[in-house]
Design a protein around this motif. Structure first.
Motif, PDB file in Angstrom:
ATOM      1  N   CYS A 319       0.837  -1.197   0.000  1.00  0.00           N
ATOM      2  CA  CYS A 319       0.000   0.000   0.000  1.00  0.00           C
ATOM      3  C   CYS A 319       0.877   1.254   0.000  1.00  0.00           C
ATOM      4  N   LEU A 320       0.523   2.210  -0.851  1.00  0.00           N
ATOM      5  CA  LEU A 320       1.326   3.425  -0.979  1.00  0.00           C
ATOM      6  C   LEU A 320       0.619   4.654  -0.412  1.00  0.00           C
ATOM      7  N   ILE A 324       0.892   8.880  -1.020  1.00  0.00           N
ATOM      8  CA  ILE A 324      -0.246   9.607  -1.594  1.00  0.00           C
ATOM      9  C   ILE A 324      -0.649  10.753  -0.677  1.00  0.00           C
ATOM     10  N   CYS A 334      -0.473   3.560  -7.700  1.00  0.00           N
ATOM     11  CA  CYS A 334      -0.315   2.368  -6.875  1.00  0.00           C
ATOM     12  C   CYS A 334      -0.701   1.142  -7.699  1.00  0.00           C
ATOM     13  N   LEU A 336      -1.688  -1.643  -6.829  1.00  0.00           N
ATOM     14  CA  LEU A 336      -2.854  -2.369  -6.325  1.00  0.00           C
ATOM     15  C   LEU A 336      -4.164  -1.662  -6.671  1.00  0.00           C
ATOM     16  N   PHE A 337      -4.076  -0.382  -7.002  1.00  0.00           N
ATOM     17  CA  PHE A 337      -5.266   0.450  -7.201  1.00  0.00           C
ATOM     18  C   PHE A 337      -6.212  -0.139  -8.242  1.00  0.00           C
ATOM     19  N   CYS A 341      -7.042  -3.728  -4.849  1.00  0.00           N
ATOM     20  CA  CYS A 341      -7.601  -2.780  -3.876  1.00  0.00           C
ATOM     21  C   CYS A 341      -8.757  -1.994  -4.483  1.00  0.00           C
ATOM     22  N   VAL A 347      -7.391  -2.444   0.647  1.00  0.00           N
ATOM     23  CA  VAL A 347      -6.133  -2.858   1.247  1.00  0.00           C
ATOM     24  C   VAL A 347      -5.668  -1.787   2.224  1.00  0.00           C
ATOM     25  N   GLY A 348      -5.684  -0.557   1.787  1.00  0.00           N
ATOM     26  CA  GLY A 348      -5.166   0.522   2.617  1.00  0.00           C
ATOM     27  C   GLY A 348      -6.254   1.479   3.056  1.00  0.00           C
ATOM     28  N   PRO A 349      -5.920   2.326   4.022  1.00  0.00           N
ATOM     29  CA  PRO A 349      -6.893   3.250   4.595  1.00  0.00           C
ATOM     30  C   PRO A 349      -7.455   4.235   3.573  1.00  0.00           C
ATOM     31  N   MET A 351      -8.465   3.738   0.770  1.00  0.00           N
ATOM     32  CA  MET A 351      -9.558   3.145   0.011  1.00  0.00           C
ATOM     33  C   MET A 351     -10.756   2.868   0.923  1.00  0.00           C
TER      34      MET A 351
END
Ligand code: SF4
Lengths: 385, 68, 338
Positions: A319-320, A324, A334, A336-337, A341, A347-349, A351
């Motif tokens: 997660c980046l 960002i 990213c 995963l975007f 994700c 995956v990350g906050p 999102m």
């Protein structure tokens, strides 16, 4: 909420934005003026109003760290879940926090497993719950920025005055100016100007941002959230970008007096001390949080329920969000975007929160900007014929 | 990051009041705006008035926001 | 008198005397129709020859069970009638299964059952068969209702989400979000006062009015969970068309809008229980709109957009002349302050 005939003035404003941003690009030799909208609500307004898609390529919007959900660490979510699991305890939270994943699930998961987690619109409603059930302990999850912290302080003051003993707060508040300093202190940032959060500023006013211009030479505009606010704020900011000396100014004058809200600032001082806080995906930032003054230990859930786990699980792999939120890359950068994700499989906050930079980019299809513009033109032809 | 919308104070008793948001009425806490009066338009965030909306600045816009 | 008086007991669902007492004193009396009164194991319905039927079922678990403008009984009847109506089907009969929580007040049950009977009368449909079960306290919250419905599709009529065609007008039957905000306010104790009311209503009468205008209606969808935005996405995908709507044309009551803004919700995604969207042949759109406005459930009907050629998707034109893509709802919208 745009007055009739305003489309003309929207066009004129956009022309001005095109002109001024191109001029700045010519001078700096870069491809776009990079503007960070610090606040997640601005991120949403830019996208929901369609304004984001109308801006020229010479204006690039970066989403900043202004979403309290995005910057709450998985460790803090775990601790909130831990509080919710204490016997006889009800954890009360804003709906925002329900689905933010910790290392072992979210508050919503904890509720499904039997913990008593309730949502409230206002901290005052949480206190009302405590009043109504004196046998139970009610812990309010204190997330938010300068806008929200004073309300929680006022609620604690009400509890203290009434002698309510079954109400406490788990304080996770964050402060905006120290986060801006952390971003600017990295010399590799490429931020030409800030759109500053209107409602944080309704409390703190203009002065706390002066260092942004004075020490770092970056201008900023405190802006409102209506489309016409943003349409006014952008040219104001671009004009400031051109000036020799950077400055901070207020577009949202109807809601932000330069001095902020003195009563709110007083109550913040009365209840809290600045403290280091850990921002999710960013790290520890000195004096960027609020800790209860020791005299209010009775209302501090951390003091009242000793044994809170200290463990801080690592951020999700790949997660980046950090980069960002610091304005260094865009969500679509990213890998995963949109693939691993998405809002349903966040995956990350960034999102998870509906205001998060990645969620907004996903929801409003910001990955497809160039293709999008082309297909729009086709549609317009279709409508006319 | 913080949703706040304008509403008009229609009642005040101590630090509590009620505000009208274009037909929707809700209790609002006025702890943070000790000088707010009935008739004032204020910004409400999570049930608390956090600032007075200055109607003189952009009267047309402010009125429209409240009338919705 | 003991405390259990006036409350639902497990025995009310056990099939014995109390069950019969409940069925006869309450359901048969209030729902009042021949097939039900026969109390046979199934209801018998008469169908004309060569008729196509529509058949639908839905479970209702709304919390709280009573709220301004309606209750779980009303939406259980209206929801199923509306599902039938979206195919243009005239309802022939509904079945009702009630799952009651032990301890439910008899008074509450009476009110809900009355409200079902009223809604059925309004819709002109009979509740022809049913079942009642009682579960232990804590195993349900108050009561749940499952309704199924059978309806007759008029000869030659074919309404489907797949039928939208380029050029069609997009119409909605009234204001959006009333039900969802009303129920959320009641459930979460948000403290909103004012004119918030659920819009729960049967739409079959409205649909009959619409269908009487030429055979110009191609798609009907009721705007329940997921709201307008989700329904439009379903239609756009099924028909392979682009749907464009105007933000300023979308009707939302001021109080509902204020509630949505306070809670960070988007009225386009909030549930309704008495609203529909229609895709209608452009040529007859104004006639259909007039027919809608002639019906009490369609007084505030308006045109909000157009079906266009293009990649499947939904686009909303914003008041400043921009465009915004509308996706399906994902997850349950929660009230938020940020
Ligand atoms: S797309 Fe997902 S994984 Fe990538 S930065 Fe955003 S939240 Fe993190």
């Amino acid at each position: 909420m745009i007055p009739a005939g305003a489309i003309e003035s929207v066009r004129a404003t956009l022309d001005e934005i095109v002109r001024r941003s191109a001029e700045i690009c010519r001078r700096t030799g870069r491809d776009a003026v990079q503007i960070m909208e610090v606040c997640g609500t601005h991120t949403m307004s830019f996208a929901a109003s369609g304004l984001r898609g109308m801006l020229p390529d010479t204006v690039r919007l970066l989403s900043g760290p202004g979403c309290p959900v995005c910057v709450t660490t998985p460790g803090d979510v775990d601790r909130a879940v831990w509080f919710a699991r204490q016997p006889g305890v009800t954890l009360v939270t804003f709906g925002d926090m329900m689905k933010v994943p910790g290392s072992a699930g979210s508050l919503s998961d904890a509720r499904a497993l039997g913990a008593d987690v309730r949502m409230a619109y206002s901290p005052a409603d949480a206190l009302e719950l405590a009043r109504g059930d004196p046998q139970r302990e009610f812990i309010f999850l204190g997330v938010g920025f300068e806008t929200t912290a004073p309300l929680v302080a006022a609620t604690v003051r009400a509890a203290a005055r009434e002698g309510i003993r079954n109400f406490s707060v788990f304080p996770l508040f964050k402060l905006v100016p120290p986060a801006l300093r952390a971003i600017l202190a990295r010399r590799d940032h490429h931020i030409d100007g800030f759109i500053l959060p209107g409602h944080v500023s309704a409390i703190i006013g203009l002065d706390p941002y002066r260092f942004v211009a004075d020490e770092f030479g970056v201008p900023g505009i405190i802006a409102g959230f209506e489309p016409f606010d943003l349409l006014e704020a952008l040219p104001m900011l671009l004009r400031l970008c051109r000036q020799e000396k950077a400055a901070i100014d207020i577009q949202y004058t109807r809601g932000v007096p330069a001095g902020g809200n003195p009563a709110a600032l007083r109550i913040l001082k009365e209840f809290f001390l600045p403290a280091e806080a850990v921002w999710r995906a960013v790290g520890a930032i000195p004096d960027s949080g609020l800790a209860f003054r020791p005299e209010y230990d009775a209302f501090n859930a951390v003091r009242k329920f000793p044994g809170m786990p200290a463990h801080d699980p690592p951020e999700p792999k790949g997660c980046l969000c950090g980069a960002i939120l610091m304005g260094r890359i865009l969500p679509a950068d990213c890998p995963l975007f949109g693939a691993a994700c998405t809002p349903e499989t966040a995956v990350g906050p960034c999102m998870v929160s509906s205001e998060g930079a990645c969620a907004a980019a996903y929801k409003y299809g910001l990955t497809e900007t160039s293709r999008w513009k082309k297909s729009r033109r086709r549609q317009e032809v279709a409508v006319r014929s | 990051m913080c949703l706040a919308i304008p509403g008009r104070i229609i009642e005040r008793t101590g630090t509590m009041g009620r505000a009208d948001f274009g037909g929707l009425v809700r209790a609002v806490a006025l702890d943070l705006l000790p000088d707010a009066e009935v008739g004032d338009v204020v910004l409400i965030h999570a049930g608390f008035a956090i600032q007075t909306v200055d109607l003189s600045m952009e009267p047309e816009i402010a009125e429209r926001l409240i009338a919705r | 008198m003991n405390e259990a008086n006036g409350r639902i007991l497990l025995a009310h669902g056990a099939g014995g005397r109390l069950t019969h007492e409940l069925i006869e004193s309450l359901f048969v009396r209030r729902f009042d129709n021949k097939p039900l009164a026969a109390l046979d194991d199934s209801a018998e319905l008469k169908l004309p020859d060569d008729c196509r039927i529509a058949f639908t079922t839905d479970g209702y678990v709304v919390k709280p069970i009573e709220f301004p403008g309606g209750d779980i009984g009303r939406i259980a009847v209206c929801g199923t009638v509306n599902d039938l109506a979206m195919l243009g089907a005239r309802p022939l009969g509904l079945s009702v299964a009630l799952i009651l929580e032990e301890g439910l007040e008899r008074e509450t049950l009476n009110r809900i059952v009355d409200s079902m009977a009223d809604a059925a009368k309004e819709a002109g449909v009979e509740l022809v068969t049913g079942d009642t079960k009682v579960v232990e306290r804590g195993a349900a919250s108050g009561l749940y209702i499952v309704t199924s419905g059978v309806g007759m599709i008029p000869y030659g009529l074919s309404l489907s989400g797949r039928n939208a065609r380029v050029g069609d007008a997009v119409l909605v039957s009234g204001t959006l979000g009333d039900h969802g905000i009303t129920v959320m306010n009641a459930r979460e104790g948000l403290g909103f006062e004012g004119d918030l009311r659920s819009d729960a209503a049967p739409l079959n009468g409205l649909v009959e009015n619409m269908l009487s205008v030429h055979s110009s209606v191609r798609v009907l969808r009721d705007l329940t969970r997921g709201g307008l935005a989700t329904a439009l996405n379903e239609i756009s995908r099924a028909s392979g068309v682009l749907i464009e709507i105007e933000e300023t044309a979308v009707p939302v009551r001021n109080s509902v809008l204020a509630g949505c803004q306070m809670l960070g919700l988007d009225p386009l995604y909030v549930a309704n229980e008495g609203k529909l969207v229609a895709m209608v042949d452009e040529t007859y759109a104004s006639g259909v709109l007039r027919a809608m406005r002639d019906h009490p459930r369609g007084r505030e009907a308006v045109r909000i957009g157009t079906v266009l050629k293009g990649e499947a998707g939904v686009v909303m034109r914003t008041p400043i002349g921009g465009a915004r893509r509308l996706l399906m709802l994902d997850g349950d919208p929660l009230p938020r302050i940020c």
